[in-house]
Write an enzyme that holds these catalytic residues in place. Structure first.
Site, short mmCIF file in Angstrom:
data_model
loop_
_atom_site.label_atom_id
_atom_site.label_comp_id
_atom_site.label_asym_id
_atom_site.label_seq_id
_atom_site.Cartn_x
_atom_site.Cartn_y
_atom_site.Cartn_z
N ASN A 13 0.91 -1.18 0.00
CA ASN A 13 0.00 0.00 0.00
C ASN A 13 0.93 1.21 0.00
O ASN A 13 1.78 1.33 0.90
CB ASN A 13 -0.83 -0.07 1.28
CG ASN A 13 -1.95 0.93 1.40
OD1 ASN A 13 -2.49 1.06 2.49
ND2 ASN A 13 -2.29 1.66 0.37
N ASN A 66 -7.10 10.17 0.26
CA ASN A 66 -7.07 9.19 -0.84
C ASN A 66 -6.43 9.84 -2.07
O ASN A 66 -6.74 10.99 -2.40
CB ASN A 66 -8.49 8.72 -1.18
CG ASN A 66 -8.92 7.57 -0.29
OD1 ASN A 66 -8.13 6.68 0.02
ND2 ASN A 66 -10.17 7.61 0.15
N CYS A 76 -5.94 4.99 8.58
CA CYS A 76 -5.13 4.30 7.58
C CYS A 76 -4.03 3.52 8.30
O CYS A 76 -3.08 4.11 8.81
CB CYS A 76 -4.52 5.32 6.63
SG CYS A 76 -3.45 4.59 5.40
N HIS A 169 -16.02 -0.42 6.65
CA HIS A 169 -15.63 -1.65 5.95
C HIS A 169 -16.80 -2.61 5.84
O HIS A 169 -17.59 -2.74 6.78
CB HIS A 169 -14.48 -2.34 6.72
CG HIS A 169 -13.18 -1.59 6.60
ND1 HIS A 169 -12.26 -1.83 5.60
CD2 HIS A 169 -12.67 -0.57 7.33
CE1 HIS A 169 -11.24 -1.01 5.74
NE2 HIS A 169 -11.46 -0.23 6.78
N GLU A 218 -10.62 -0.78 -2.11
CA GLU A 218 -10.73 0.37 -1.21
C GLU A 218 -11.63 1.47 -1.77
O GLU A 218 -11.62 1.76 -2.97
CB GLU A 218 -9.35 0.96 -0.93
CG GLU A 218 -8.50 0.15 0.00
CD GLU A 218 -7.31 0.94 0.52
OE1 GLU A 218 -7.41 2.18 0.58
OE2 GLU A 218 -6.29 0.32 0.85
N CYS A 227 -4.40 -3.37 2.79
CA CYS A 227 -5.19 -2.33 3.47
C CYS A 227 -5.16 -2.65 4.95
O CYS A 227 -5.69 -3.67 5.38
CB CYS A 227 -6.63 -2.33 2.94
SG CYS A 227 -7.68 -1.10 3.75
N GLY A 230 -8.44 -2.54 6.58
CA GLY A 230 -9.21 -3.65 6.02
C GLY A 230 -8.81 -4.97 6.65
O GLY A 230 -9.66 -5.84 6.89
N1 API Z 1 -5.06 1.90 2.90
C1 API Z 1 -5.55 2.33 4.20
C2 API Z 1 -7.04 2.49 4.23
C3 API Z 1 -7.49 3.62 3.42
C4 API Z 1 -8.97 3.54 3.34
C5 API Z 1 -9.50 4.53 2.37
N2 API Z 1 -9.55 3.95 1.04
C6 API Z 1 -10.89 4.95 2.78
O1 API Z 1 -11.52 5.66 1.99
O2 API Z 1 -11.32 4.59 3.90
C7 API Z 1 -5.13 1.38 5.31
O3 API Z 1 -4.04 0.83 5.21
O4 API Z 1 -5.89 1.24 6.29
#
Ligand code: API
Length: 288
Positions: A13, A66, A76, A169, A218, A227, A230
């Site tokens: 990421n 983002n 994040c 999520h 995402e 993620c 995630g």
């Molecule tokens: N990559 C990030 C999450 C970003 C989530 C983002 N895409 C959103 O809109 O919530 C992580 O490592 O947790």
């Protein structure tokens, strides 16, 4: 405006890290999208802007955006680990346990001797209104007391567990993540009308009670190689559904994360702990 950035990645990421600890830096949405653009800019999943401490007892603050949309993100996980690597490598702190304020959480982060970073990601959030998730018209199926929601998507029904790690999520369990239609179903879940602020869509394959494979489509980023939030959401959902134990190895396409949550033994407000890698890739300058 000439902007220095540090390109970093945590389990694949990737991030453009901007150091605003010495002077405030307000980037507008167009500038953020330019940073995130993989052809006309630097190219990254998210942008991390690090700021000086906002208050006593807190070492730094950071904001996450983002890369494709320039929208601010609530949380994040992989970015949190890259933040620690950055401030230690740049000599901005001599600490190895660091407290950082994000847009909605105060996080405790630890740089391990092996170079991995452990992040206290805070407690998961299950209150539907806080995700937000509008369940109108849906009847959940309960498994071990945890709700599973059947969404009627354009390509067919799918059952998701929903929760927030500060960002929303929707987690579904599949037999084979590599064969799962992530690029077709992911956007359908992201834009499903029951999620007023859209959602990150996780696809989980259970390998054992202590090991999963995970792909995440995402919100505003598409499928990323990992993620962090995630991974936390997938493990918490798996534990609540009775499918996983309290410490789980998560295999994402870009690398491995370790997620721990004692929600069954210590209560649902137990914090989620994530451990994983964070590396600098290169430094650069860009005219925005
Ligand atoms: N990559 C990030 C999450 C970003 C989530 C983002 N895409 C959103 O809109 O919530 C992580 O490592 O947790």
């Amino acid at each position: 405006m000439n902007v220095h950035f540090t390109k970093m990645q945590g389990a694949g990421n990737d991030f453009a890290v901007i150091d605003a600890t010495r002077a405030p830096l307000a980037l507008n949405r167009t500038q953020l999208q330019r940073l995130g653009d993989r052809r006309f800019g630097v190219g990254c999943d998210q942008i991390l802007v690090i700021e000086a401490s906002p208050a006593a007892g807190v070492d730094f603050r950071y904001r996450i955006f983002n890369g494709s949309s320039g929208e601010e993100v609530e949380h994040c996980g992989n970015g949190a680990r890259c933040f620690v690597r950055y401030v230690v490598d740049k000599g901005l702190t001599a600490k190895r346990s660091i407290r950082v304020q994000t847009v909605n959480k105060l996080l405790e982060l630890h740089l391990q001797d092996d170079g991995r970073v452990t992040v206290d990601m805070g407690a998961p959030i299950f209150t539907l209104a806080d995700l937000p998730f509008v369940a109108a018209g849906l009847q959940p199926r309960l498994q071990q007391g945890f709700e599973l929601w059947r969404l009627a998507l354009p390509s067919g029904p799918c059952e998701v567990a929903v929760l927030s790690m500060g960002n929303p999520h929707a987690v579904q369990f599949v037999a084979d993540v590599d064969a799962a239609p992530v690029l077709r179903v992911g956007p359908e879940v992201e834009h499903d009308a029951h999620f007023p602020r859209r959602v990150n869509a996780g696809f989980v394959q259970i390998i054992s009670r202590s090991e999963i494979k995970l792909r995440v489509y995402e919100r505003s980023a598409g499928e990323t190689l990992a993620c962090g939030t995630g991974a936390c959401a997938a493990v918490v959902a798996g534990i609540r559904l009775g499918l996983l134990d309290e410490a789980v190895e998560v295999h994402a396409r870009g690398g491995d994360l370790k997620i721990e949550w004692a929600g069954r033994s210590a209560g649902l407000d137990a914090p989620v702990r994530m451990t994983g890698p964070a590396q600098t890739v290169f430094e650069g300058e860009i005219e925005l």
